[in-house]
Scaffold this active site. Sequence first.
Site, PDB file in Angstrom:
ATOM      1  N   CYS A   2      89.479 154.163 118.427  1.00 24.30           N
ATOM      2  CA  CYS A   2      89.284 153.719 119.802  1.00 24.30           C
ATOM      3  C   CYS A   2      88.362 154.692 120.530  1.00 24.30           C
ATOM      4  O   CYS A   2      88.254 155.855 120.161  1.00 24.30           O
ATOM      5  CB  CYS A   2      90.625 153.655 120.510  1.00 24.30           C
ATOM      6  SG  CYS A   2      91.799 152.637 119.609  1.00 24.30           S
ATOM      7  N   ARG A  27      81.635 153.573 117.316  1.00 25.58           N
ATOM      8  CA  ARG A  27      82.889 153.880 116.637  1.00 25.58           C
ATOM      9  C   ARG A  27      83.540 152.629 116.051  1.00 25.58           C
ATOM     10  O   ARG A  27      84.446 152.740 115.227  1.00 25.58           O
ATOM     11  CB  ARG A  27      83.874 154.531 117.622  1.00 25.58           C
ATOM     12  CG  ARG A  27      83.380 155.839 118.175  1.00 25.58           C
ATOM     13  CD  ARG A  27      84.152 156.230 119.406  1.00 25.58           C
ATOM     14  NE  ARG A  27      85.469 156.727 119.117  1.00 25.58           N
ATOM     15  CZ  ARG A  27      85.801 158.014 119.064  1.00 25.58           C
ATOM     16  NH1 ARG A  27      84.891 158.924 119.285  1.00 25.58           N
ATOM     17  NH2 ARG A  27      87.019 158.387 118.804  1.00 25.58           N
ATOM     18  N   TRP A  76      90.263 149.539 118.543  1.00 22.68           N
ATOM     19  CA  TRP A  76      90.261 148.965 117.209  1.00 22.68           C
ATOM     20  C   TRP A  76      91.718 148.823 116.806  1.00 22.68           C
ATOM     21  O   TRP A  76      92.448 149.806 116.723  1.00 22.68           O
ATOM     22  CB  TRP A  76      89.500 149.823 116.212  1.00 22.68           C
ATOM     23  CG  TRP A  76      89.311 149.046 114.952  1.00 22.68           C
ATOM     24  CD1 TRP A  76      88.543 147.931 114.799  1.00 22.68           C
ATOM     25  CD2 TRP A  76      89.928 149.271 113.700  1.00 22.68           C
ATOM     26  NE1 TRP A  76      88.644 147.459 113.533  1.00 22.68           N
ATOM     27  CE2 TRP A  76      89.486 148.256 112.827  1.00 22.68           C
ATOM     28  CE3 TRP A  76      90.810 150.232 113.216  1.00 22.68           C
ATOM     29  CZ2 TRP A  76      89.904 148.175 111.511  1.00 22.68           C
ATOM     30  CZ3 TRP A  76      91.220 150.145 111.904  1.00 22.68           C
ATOM     31  CH2 TRP A  76      90.768 149.131 111.069  1.00 22.68           C
ATOM     32  N   ASN A 100      94.234 156.617 122.386  1.00 20.55           N
ATOM     33  CA  ASN A 100      93.525 156.639 121.104  1.00 20.55           C
ATOM     34  C   ASN A 100      94.411 157.367 120.103  1.00 20.55           C
ATOM     35  O   ASN A 100      94.834 158.489 120.372  1.00 20.55           O
ATOM     36  CB  ASN A 100      92.194 157.392 121.264  1.00 20.55           C
ATOM     37  CG  ASN A 100      91.443 157.514 119.958  1.00 20.55           C
ATOM     38  OD1 ASN A 100      91.703 156.766 119.010  1.00 20.55           O
ATOM     39  ND2 ASN A 100      90.521 158.456 119.893  1.00 20.55           N
ATOM     40  N   GLY A 101      94.698 156.741 118.979  1.00 16.79           N
ATOM     41  CA  GLY A 101      95.545 157.390 117.976  1.00 16.79           C
ATOM     42  C   GLY A 101      96.792 156.562 117.718  1.00 16.79           C
ATOM     43  O   GLY A 101      96.840 155.376 118.041  1.00 16.79           O
ATOM     44  N   GLU A 488      81.369 161.651  91.604  1.00 16.90           N
ATOM     45  CA  GLU A 488      80.582 161.547  92.840  1.00 16.90           C
ATOM     46  C   GLU A 488      80.309 162.934  93.425  1.00 16.90           C
ATOM     47  O   GLU A 488      79.210 163.210  93.910  1.00 16.90           O
ATOM     48  CB  GLU A 488      81.340 160.654  93.839  1.00 16.90           C
ATOM     49  CG  GLU A 488      80.748 160.574  95.234  1.00 16.90           C
ATOM     50  CD  GLU A 488      79.328 160.012  95.288  1.00 16.90           C
ATOM     51  OE1 GLU A 488      78.804 159.541  94.265  1.00 16.90           O
ATOM     52  OE2 GLU A 488      78.718 160.087  96.376  1.00 16.90           O
ATOM     53  N   LYS A 492      76.605 164.491  94.177  1.00 12.72           N
ATOM     54  CA  LYS A 492      76.196 164.948  95.516  1.00 12.72           C
ATOM     55  C   LYS A 492      75.640 166.364  95.448  1.00 12.72           C
ATOM     56  O   LYS A 492      74.612 166.678  96.039  1.00 12.72           O
ATOM     57  CB  LYS A 492      77.377 164.955  96.491  1.00 12.72           C
ATOM     58  CG  LYS A 492      77.836 163.691  97.103  1.00 12.72           C
ATOM     59  CD  LYS A 492      76.954 163.016  98.098  1.00 12.72           C
ATOM     60  CE  LYS A 492      75.989 162.094  97.412  1.00 12.72           C
ATOM     61  NZ  LYS A 492      76.378 160.715  97.280  1.00 12.72           N
ATOM     62  N   GLU A 495      72.291 166.559  93.695  1.00 10.27           N
ATOM     63  CA  GLU A 495      71.275 165.846  94.447  1.00 10.27           C
ATOM     64  C   GLU A 495      70.739 166.654  95.637  1.00 10.27           C
ATOM     65  O   GLU A 495      69.530 166.701  95.860  1.00 10.27           O
ATOM     66  CB  GLU A 495      71.917 164.544  94.936  1.00 10.27           C
ATOM     67  CG  GLU A 495      71.031 163.612  95.690  1.00 10.27           C
ATOM     68  CD  GLU A 495      71.768 162.340  96.100  1.00 10.27           C
ATOM     69  OE1 GLU A 495      73.018 162.349  96.164  1.00 10.27           O
ATOM     70  OE2 GLU A 495      71.095 161.338  96.358  1.00 10.27           O
ATOM     71  N   HIS A 511      88.080 168.510  75.212  1.00 15.55           N
ATOM     72  CA  HIS A 511      87.323 167.843  74.143  1.00 15.55           C
ATOM     73  C   HIS A 511      85.879 168.342  74.095  1.00 15.55           C
ATOM     74  O   HIS A 511      85.010 167.662  73.557  1.00 15.55           O
ATOM     75  CB  HIS A 511      87.393 166.328  74.332  1.00 15.55           C
ATOM     76  CG  HIS A 511      88.795 165.814  74.223  1.00 15.55           C
ATOM     77  ND1 HIS A 511      89.464 165.717  73.022  1.00 15.55           N
ATOM     78  CD2 HIS A 511      89.672 165.444  75.176  1.00 15.55           C
ATOM     79  CE1 HIS A 511      90.694 165.286  73.241  1.00 15.55           C
ATOM     80  NE2 HIS A 511      90.845 165.107  74.546  1.00 15.55           N
ATOM     81  N   LYS A 612      65.392 157.042  98.870  1.00 16.46           N
ATOM     82  CA  LYS A 612      66.626 156.392  99.335  1.00 16.46           C
ATOM     83  C   LYS A 612      66.854 155.094  98.579  1.00 16.46           C
ATOM     84  O   LYS A 612      67.974 154.732  98.268  1.00 16.46           O
ATOM     85  CB  LYS A 612      66.521 156.131 100.844  1.00 16.46           C
ATOM     86  CG  LYS A 612      67.752 155.504 101.470  1.00 16.46           C
ATOM     87  CD  LYS A 612      68.920 156.476 101.475  1.00 16.46           C
ATOM     88  CE  LYS A 612      70.200 155.862 101.981  1.00 16.46           C
ATOM     89  NZ  LYS A 612      71.388 156.629 101.566  1.00 16.46           N
TER      90      LYS A 612
HETATM   91  O1  M6R Z   1      70.945 151.454  97.118  1.00 17.87           O
HETATM   92  P1  M6R Z   1      71.890 151.668  95.971  1.00 17.87           P
HETATM   93  O2  M6R Z   1      73.310 151.796  96.410  1.00 17.87           O
HETATM   94  O3  M6R Z   1      71.747 150.624  94.914  1.00 17.87           O
HETATM   95  O4  M6R Z   1      71.464 153.031  95.337  1.00 17.87           O
HETATM   96  C1  M6R Z   1      72.000 153.459  94.132  1.00 17.87           C
HETATM   97  C2  M6R Z   1      71.660 154.903  93.886  1.00 17.87           C
HETATM   98  O5  M6R Z   1      70.278 155.078  93.812  1.00 17.87           O
HETATM   99  C3  M6R Z   1      72.215 155.797  94.995  1.00 17.87           C
HETATM  100  O6  M6R Z   1      73.588 155.635  95.138  1.00 17.87           O
HETATM  101  C4  M6R Z   1      71.921 157.263  94.684  1.00 17.87           C
HETATM  102  O7  M6R Z   1      72.659 157.653  93.590  1.00 17.87           O
HETATM  103  C5  M6R Z   1      72.254 158.096  95.918  1.00 17.87           C
HETATM  104  N1  M6R Z   1      71.094 158.783  96.383  1.00 17.87           N
HETATM  105  C6  M6R Z   1      73.338 159.085  95.676  1.00 17.87           C
HETATM  106  O8  M6R Z   1      73.623 159.821  96.807  1.00 17.87           O
END
Ligand code: M6R
Length: 617
Positions: A2, A27, A76, A100-101, A488, A492, A495, A511, A612
Amino acid sequence: MCGIVGYVGQRPAVDVLVRGLRRLEYRGYDSAGVAYFRGAAIEIQKSEGKLENVETLLSKLPAISDARCGIGHTRWATHGKPTTQNAHPHRTGHVVLVHNGIIENYQEIKQDLVKRGHRPVSETDSELFGFLVLEKMDAGRSLAVAVSESFREVTGACSVVVMSEKEPGTVIGVRNGSPLVAAVDPKGGVILASDAQPLLEYTRDVVFLEHGDMVVGDSRGIRFLSLQTGEPIQRATSTLDWSPAALDKQGYDHYMLKEIHEQPAAMVDTLNGLLDRASAESFPLAGQPAVELLKNAKRITIVACGTAWHASLMGKYWLEKWGQIPVSVELASEYRYRDPVVDAGTLVIGVSQSGETADTLAVIQELRKKGIPTLAVTNTRGSTLSREAQATVFTNAGPEIGVAATKTFSVQMLTLLCFAAFLGKQRGKTAEMDQIFAQLIRIPHLLGDYLDEKGTLRKAVRETARKLLLLKGFFFIGRGYCFPLALEAALKLKEIAYVHAEGYAAGELKHGPIAMIDQDIAVIVLAPNDAWREKTFSNLEEVKARGAQVLGVGNPSDESLQRVSHFWIPLPETGLHESLLPFVVTPVIQLLSYEIAVLKGTDIDKPRNLAKSVTVE
Ligand code: M6R
């Protein structure tokens, strides 16, 4: 998630409130309202749906520009449907409030109030707080005392802003968990809001309330009191140095950080788009094109790349558990060049933030041509994937600028969870799914508080990042739901910080990869309180025995995990079902990469060699 605004001062209050609520729209909300003093009486205008509905109501009223004090809210829904009745502000006699909450003990409070002859008219927990204040004021307490005494009766993290016709021209706000920010209007007055954005139009000097602070705004100006003792307290003013460019980033240093913080709102908006929030049913998937495809599927194959692939792996856990349907999760770049066995009983779901990823797109295009049912899950309206798939479900994370996917990861997971829960209900797991739903809609609130910039998470992560920075490699390990999160986390970190990182199912270490463990390696152990925690703990001991620097991420009360870890980041105490814990572990892994990247000075929003949207194979 909210949004709250309160104002008393020289400006037309309703105008300040509506402008403030506009700034809080990001939000996510499903109803809105304002209350303002006209003379000594408070009037309320509220409506389900968007803020425009409230503006339409206001446009029909005479002379509201005279109002100089009021409160506003975007809601919300968590307790009760998103109806006008349940929208804030709530009136209880002469007391009017926004909230809110979550009030966790609302059922007990309601029973007691009803026994004492009160009749709440909404389904919300918020309205009940008004009754508590009303009773105390009617027993002779001032508004401030009544509000602080009422807080002794409620449990749960929340903030409120309250007015009473018995004290015209006074606005009182309390932060007891959910954020609240206050500022002096240079033109004379006081403005409060659930984040700094609505205040910035008037001033850059703001006070971030601490937990347990009360702020009083009236003709005398602004005062801060302790909720506990009622005694005046001093609070330092922060000057927000936000350049116009930073305003785009809403004061965050990077889009990635902003987007991490936008996750609660992204989840709200995705749920609003995905579910019929006015329905009494949980997970109705009302009007979603996915419904028939999901109902008819005998098995599901999900194709995706990168982060979207990790979200899909998470989806497999939920879909198999609740939907009781076989699921395979495929890297699109591999799948498209295999000879997979797929027939018309297989629903193929392409998950992609951009909806333009070449490999994911190619799989969907090819299979659709062969008559295989295809469904897209994407954040981008008009994207090629959404046009090529037989049906599309949109996630509503808003634009994601940072190359590193953050908020879109959360909403992809959320969408697949909703698919799984929908199938679960189809297969008769109604009670279990209702329970999950009730918890799920609390997550944006919980996350908002956990991510609060002044909270302990950011500080803990920053300090840990500093200590881990010089190590030569990072292993993220987890089991169950924490395995996709480990993958993931490693992605990150690679990357945006350009450091070597691996994600492993914790049981896989012995393993092979355990041979790499020594004192120069950080092992980040994702071990919330779930069915896998004990097993993961044993794996932690194995790596610790080989000299690894261990960072434990777990339940705050998990003393044994904390004790054996060299470094420790506690998750929030949420009481959530274990299957929902990924949503609270996610910001920890994202922030850890972010802070390491900050220390390394990389180009966080535009990491080298990456785009991206990967439109080439
Ligand atoms: O647009 P998409 O979700 O299909 O993109 C897939 C990957 O290229 C994307 O998730 C990439 O791994 C990110 N840059 C990770 O942070």
